[in-house]
Design an enzyme around this catalytic site. Sequence first.
Site, PDB file in Angstrom:
ATOM      1  CE1 TYR A  31       1.154  -0.288   4.370  1.00 15.32           C
ATOM      2  CE2 TYR A  31       0.088   1.857   4.375  1.00 15.32           C
ATOM      3  CZ  TYR A  31       0.920   0.933   4.970  1.00 15.32           C
ATOM      4  OH  TYR A  31       1.524   1.240   6.165  1.00 15.32           O
ATOM      5  CE  LYS A 149       3.168   3.306   3.251  1.00 16.58           C
ATOM      6  NZ  LYS A 149       3.308   3.495   4.677  1.00 16.58           N
ATOM      7  CD  GLU A 181      10.211   1.597  10.699  1.00 22.26           C
ATOM      8  OE1 GLU A 181      10.107   2.603   9.990  1.00 22.26           O
ATOM      9  OE2 GLU A 181      10.146   0.444  10.260  1.00 22.26           O
ATOM     10  CG  LEU A 205       8.457   2.331   4.948  1.00 25.82           C
ATOM     11  CD1 LEU A 205       8.067   1.053   4.212  1.00 25.82           C
ATOM     12  CD2 LEU A 205       7.226   3.168   5.218  1.00 25.82           C
TER      13      LEU A 205
HETATM   14  C1  PLP Z   1       6.635   1.626   9.810  1.00 21.93           C
HETATM   15  C2  PLP Z   1       6.685   2.986   9.185  1.00 21.93           C
HETATM   16  N1  PLP Z   1       7.829   3.677   9.231  1.00 21.93           N
HETATM   17  C3  PLP Z   1       7.934   4.909   8.702  1.00 21.93           C
HETATM   18  C4  PLP Z   1       6.839   5.509   8.107  1.00 21.93           C
HETATM   19  C5  PLP Z   1       6.967   6.904   7.553  1.00 21.93           C
HETATM   20  O1  PLP Z   1       7.004   6.863   6.145  1.00 21.93           O
HETATM   21  P1  PLP Z   1       6.506   8.100   5.302  1.00 21.93           P
HETATM   22  O2  PLP Z   1       7.325   9.269   5.740  1.00 21.93           O
HETATM   23  O3  PLP Z   1       6.805   7.715   3.906  1.00 21.93           O
HETATM   24  O4  PLP Z   1       5.074   8.276   5.584  1.00 21.93           O
HETATM   25  C6  PLP Z   1       5.620   4.824   8.024  1.00 21.93           C
HETATM   26  C7  PLP Z   1       4.465   5.440   7.371  1.00 21.93           C
HETATM   27  O5  PLP Z   1       3.418   4.879   7.246  1.00 21.93           O
HETATM   28  C8  PLP Z   1       5.537   3.519   8.572  1.00 21.93           C
HETATM   29  O6  PLP Z   1       4.402   2.814   8.522  1.00 21.93           O
END
Ligand code: PLP
Length: 300
Positions: A31, A149, A181, A205
Amino acid sequence: MLVYLNGQFLSKDTAHLSVDDRGFVFGDGVYEVWRVIRGRVFEPDRHFSRLQRGLRALHIDAPVEVSMERLGEIAARLLSENDLLGGEATFYLQVTRGAAPRTHYFPPEGTRATVYASVKAFVPPEETRVRGVRAITVPDTRWLRCDLKTVQLLPNVLANQQARAAGAFDAIFIRDDLITESTHASLFGVLDGVLRTHPANHLVLPGITREVILELARDLGLPIDEHAIPARDIARLEELFLAGTTTDVTPIVQLDGVHIGDGVPGAITRSLYAGLKERLYGREAARAAIDAPRNGVVTR
Ligand SMILES: Cc1ncc(COP(=O)(O)O)c(C=O)c1O
């Protein structure tokens, strides 16, 4: 609410998936979430590249509508028909391996991937950004491809619920004594004056906001170190903040009940939030973030 499913625009109530959909059966899909401000999609290319990378890694053949151009058209129509062109919104896209009788191996050649898209109004909670939040730490029980993701978010769901139950805003994952994270955001800390974050490897991610924050930090001339923060250094952290598409920069002012730094959002966090706001909205909004009052009141 109008949504998009497999080539059709239809009311959300009438959008149905097969019970054999591999997204439902196996969590076999990816997603993406884009932030939209007054009809303008933020960082469209970076989110799209991450989506493509995920599809390639999972060997899902992207259907024709998964192109930058077509997705732009789908987003535009959903935003317009759901009356979301005036304010803020998110554009959600999910692609699964499609519907087929349940087998662990891939379905027969020609099985069409499922493509679902929707939009939602989004109101960023300014108070949490300005005053900061509480968080807890939890063991990182996720798999070893956190760089993808995928819709398999059960550890994230359980950890975020654990945080909510503890009266906290989010949970921070710790793997092998290192901070990775949070359940839905990247994590940054300031230690000995240096901005620290986990390297963009298979354990986190590759956040789009993370990339933007690193660009902003470079522009500000901040020292940066992409090495994970050891859990033993948490007590020494000067600042800590979440960064994500729907999280912006959210300061963490208390972790596991202990204050981070002075227990209020720090100067580096605030200047990076101001920089992000400028990228999102323009210069005026950024100034408002710098001038915003702050005190020790902590929201979840
Ligand atoms: C596990 C995880 N880490 C980091 C992020 C942050 O990513 P982004 O800045 O692309 O939203 C997300 C965003 O959904 C996430 O689910």
